[in-house]
Design a protein around this motif. Structure first.
Motif, mmCIF file in Angstrom:
data_model
loop_
_atom_site.group_PDB
_atom_site.id
_atom_site.type_symbol
_atom_site.label_atom_id
_atom_site.label_comp_id
_atom_site.label_asym_id
_atom_site.label_seq_id
_atom_site.Cartn_x
_atom_site.Cartn_y
_atom_site.Cartn_z
ATOM 1 N N ASN A 1 -82.961 19.211 -34.280
ATOM 2 C CA ASN A 1 -81.825 18.311 -34.245
ATOM 3 C C ASN A 1 -82.166 17.042 -35.013
ATOM 4 O OD1 ASN A 1 -79.761 16.457 -33.470
ATOM 5 N ND2 ASN A 1 -79.430 17.575 -31.576
ATOM 6 N N SER A 2 -81.267 16.622 -35.875
ATOM 7 C CA SER A 2 -81.494 15.426 -36.700
ATOM 8 C C SER A 2 -81.686 14.156 -35.876
ATOM 9 C CB SER A 2 -80.314 15.242 -37.662
ATOM 10 O OG SER A 2 -80.548 14.204 -38.566
ATOM 11 N N LEU A 3 -81.347 14.199 -34.588
ATOM 12 C CA LEU A 3 -81.628 13.046 -33.723
ATOM 13 C C LEU A 3 -83.124 12.789 -33.620
ATOM 14 C CD1 LEU A 3 -79.127 13.753 -30.786
ATOM 15 C CD2 LEU A 3 -78.899 12.022 -32.597
ATOM 16 N N LEU A 4 -83.916 13.835 -33.859
ATOM 17 C CA LEU A 4 -85.372 13.728 -33.834
ATOM 18 C C LEU A 4 -85.896 13.721 -35.269
ATOM 19 C CD1 LEU A 4 -85.985 16.403 -31.075
ATOM 20 C CD2 LEU A 4 -86.227 13.928 -30.785
ATOM 21 N N PRO A 5 -86.999 13.043 -35.537
ATOM 22 C CA PRO A 5 -87.562 13.057 -36.882
ATOM 23 C C PRO A 5 -88.354 14.332 -37.139
ATOM 24 C CG PRO A 5 -88.936 11.728 -35.460
ATOM 25 C CD PRO A 5 -87.760 12.163 -34.616
ATOM 26 N N ALA A 6 -88.422 14.766 -38.373
ATOM 27 C CA ALA A 6 -89.162 15.977 -38.714
ATOM 28 C C ALA A 6 -90.623 15.875 -38.313
ATOM 29 C CB ALA A 6 -89.045 16.257 -40.215
ATOM 30 N N GLN A 7 -91.189 14.654 -38.387
ATOM 31 C CA GLN A 7 -92.622 14.502 -38.086
ATOM 32 C C GLN A 7 -92.958 14.752 -36.624
ATOM 33 O OE1 GLN A 7 -90.669 12.121 -39.469
ATOM 34 N NE2 GLN A 7 -91.222 10.053 -38.784
ATOM 35 N N CYS A 8 -91.950 14.865 -35.767
ATOM 36 C CA CYS A 8 -92.247 15.181 -34.367
ATOM 37 C C CYS A 8 -92.824 16.596 -34.244
ATOM 38 C CB CYS A 8 -91.005 15.024 -33.496
ATOM 39 S SG CYS A 8 -89.745 16.314 -33.701
ATOM 40 N N GLN B 1 -77.423 30.637 -33.047
ATOM 41 C CA GLN B 1 -76.487 31.723 -32.741
ATOM 42 C C GLN B 1 -76.344 32.681 -33.913
ATOM 43 O OE1 GLN B 1 -72.194 30.896 -32.528
ATOM 44 N NE2 GLN B 1 -72.173 31.867 -30.523
ATOM 45 N N SER B 2 -76.310 32.157 -35.130
ATOM 46 C CA SER B 2 -76.140 32.987 -36.320
ATOM 47 C C SER B 2 -77.473 33.522 -36.839
ATOM 48 C CB SER B 2 -75.458 32.177 -37.424
ATOM 49 O OG SER B 2 -76.271 31.088 -37.832
ATOM 50 N N ARG B 3 -78.565 33.172 -36.147
ATOM 51 C CA ARG B 3 -79.926 33.599 -36.503
ATOM 52 C C ARG B 3 -80.381 33.083 -37.867
ATOM 53 N NH1 ARG B 3 -82.608 36.730 -33.095
ATOM 54 N NH2 ARG B 3 -81.479 37.793 -31.396
ATOM 55 N N ARG B 4 -79.877 31.921 -38.257
ATOM 56 C CA ARG B 4 -80.461 31.246 -39.421
ATOM 57 C C ARG B 4 -81.829 30.677 -39.061
ATOM 58 N NH1 ARG B 4 -75.505 28.620 -39.543
ATOM 59 N NH2 ARG B 4 -76.475 26.560 -39.366
ATOM 60 N N VAL B 5 -82.032 30.423 -37.760
ATOM 61 C CA VAL B 5 -83.335 29.998 -37.263
ATOM 62 C C VAL B 5 -83.671 30.812 -36.026
ATOM 63 C CG1 VAL B 5 -83.076 27.636 -38.161
ATOM 64 C CG2 VAL B 5 -82.392 28.146 -35.794
ATOM 65 N N ASP B 6 -84.959 30.805 -35.660
ATOM 66 C CA ASP B 6 -85.427 31.576 -34.505
ATOM 67 C C ASP B 6 -85.620 30.712 -33.261
ATOM 68 O OD1 ASP B 6 -85.927 34.012 -36.180
ATOM 69 O OD2 ASP B 6 -87.400 32.674 -37.100
ATOM 70 N N LEU B 7 -85.776 29.413 -33.468
ATOM 71 C CA LEU B 7 -86.047 28.477 -32.379
ATOM 72 C C LEU B 7 -85.422 27.154 -32.749
ATOM 73 C CD1 LEU B 7 -87.745 27.585 -29.812
ATOM 74 C CD2 LEU B 7 -89.598 27.057 -31.425
ATOM 75 N N ILE B 8 -84.829 26.478 -31.768
ATOM 76 C CA ILE B 8 -84.295 25.145 -32.043
ATOM 77 C C ILE B 8 -84.895 24.134 -31.084
ATOM 78 C CG2 ILE B 8 -82.154 25.804 -33.179
ATOM 79 C CD1 ILE B 8 -80.691 25.525 -30.561
ATOM 80 N N ILE B 9 -85.137 22.958 -31.627
ATOM 81 C CA ILE B 9 -85.677 21.829 -30.876
ATOM 82 C C ILE B 9 -84.618 20.740 -30.873
ATOM 83 C CG2 ILE B 9 -87.419 20.010 -30.836
ATOM 84 C CD1 ILE B 9 -88.204 23.243 -32.544
ATOM 85 N N GLY B 10 -84.250 20.279 -29.681
ATOM 86 C CA GLY B 10 -83.243 19.229 -29.572
ATOM 87 C C GLY B 10 -81.844 19.750 -29.347
ATOM 88 N N ALA B 11 -81.728 20.930 -28.757
ATOM 89 C CA ALA B 11 -80.402 21.479 -28.468
ATOM 90 C C ALA B 11 -79.775 20.744 -27.294
ATOM 91 C CB ALA B 11 -80.514 22.967 -28.144
ATOM 92 N N ASP B 12 -78.502 20.365 -27.444
ATOM 93 C CA ASP B 12 -77.805 19.729 -26.322
ATOM 94 C C ASP B 12 -77.075 20.788 -25.504
ATOM 95 O OD1 ASP B 12 -74.941 20.074 -27.213
ATOM 96 O OD2 ASP B 12 -75.682 18.904 -28.909
#
Length: 306
Positions: free
Chosen positions: A102-109, A141-152
């Motif tokens: 999630n863009s609310l978090l920085p990539a460096q996290c 949901q569309s499987r563009r990614v396998d894991l998400i960080i920062g999902a609301d």
């Protein structure tokens, strides 16, 4: 379709080139010299080209032979990689893992976890993808990614997903230090705020309904691609809006932004890890367990409520 070019023939050419002779290649490949010569001659006959020039006292690779070897080495490397990754898959490791954040978090996290993963020595390609608002869930949901960080939990779609709470992120209404609202009486009202353009990070969702938090009716907008750009827009005084507090601590400390109390405060958002419940790949589960309690991620969140 049959081709005269085989992996074995390419290995023979590679060994001849590196060892400098047919005899050297034979020794490396544990074959008799006649077997090396036969492989080369058979390849030349099948391709109808001369791979070696034998007019001198020593066979020299022709331009066609050099081209075949240079291109063939890419095939040898690909074959070696294929063999390795096939074994890797058989052992439960993915060949690639795509992580959306999630863009609310920085990539460096994610960098400490990524470094720890690479220290394992497992040749899994990791792709990190930034998503905005509902785009995180949409990507999973569309499987563009396998894991998400920062999902609301607000934009979570129906589906069989596993989630794990990470913590909350707080928001403040922020404006540039020289913005007209910087010295306005508090709390700010809708009428106060709506006079100025809202800085907006565009939702990256492709199928799920996009989010549009914090924008008043008839308020002009300046839309950018992510939270980093939204912060920059607000620091420049081109727009106003809500920002995640952990992301702007330095801007506040150096006076580039100031916070303003508003009539209707925005509540913190709880963020989660999420994946498809049935996915159990080793790389996926390694990141799942690591990021569940990761200091590189935790410093950007309030974890006291989890």
């Amino acid at each position: 379709m049959h081709t005269a070019i085989t992996i074995d023939a390419l290995k023979v050419l590679d060994a001849i080139d590196r060892k400098g002779s047919f005899a050297g290649a034979a020794g490396e490949l544990f074959r008799v010299p006649s077997a090396i010569s036969y492989t080369v001659q058979k390849l030349e006959e099948d391709l109808s080209v001369s791979i070696f020039d034998r007019t001198g006292h020593k066979a020299v690779m022709t331009p066609a032979g050099r081209y075949l070897l240079d291109e063939g080495r890419a095939l040898l490397e690909a074959a070696e990689t294929l063999a390795h990754t096939t074994k890797q898959v058989a052992e439960g490791w993915e060949t690639r893992l795509r992580i959306g954040f999630n863009s609310l978090l920085p990539a460096q996290c994610l960098f400490p976890a990524a470094q720890a993963f690479y220290n394992l020595g497992v040749p899994v390609d990791v792709q990190i993808v930034e998503e905005v608002f509902a785009g995180t869930w949409d990507a999973l949901q569309s499987r563009r990614v396998d894991l998400i960080i920062g999902a609301d939990q607000i934009s979570k779609p129906a589906g069989n997903f596993a989630t794990k709470a990470l913590g909350e992120i707080s928001f403040v209404f922020a404006v540039a230090a020289d913005h007209p609202l910087a010295n306005a009486a508090e709390p700010l009202t809708e009428a106060d705020i709506a006079r100025f353009p809202a800085a907006v990070a565009a939702d990256t969702s492709r199928a799920l309904p996009p989010g549009h938090a914090g924008i008043f009716r008839r308020q002009r907008t300046l839309t950018v691609s992510n939270i980093d750009q939204k912060i920059a827009v607000q620091e420049a005084g081109l727009g106003v809006g809500w920002l995640p507090l952990p992301r702007i601590q330095q801007a506040l400390a150096h006076g580039r932004l100031v916070t303003k109390a508003v009539h209707e405060p925005r509540q913190p958002i709880a963020l989660h890890l999420a994946r498809h419940s049935e996915d159990q790949g080793k790389a996926l589960m390694w990141f799942w367990n690591r990021l569940s309690d990761d200091p590189g991620l935790g410093q950007w969140l309030d974890t006291t409520s989890t």
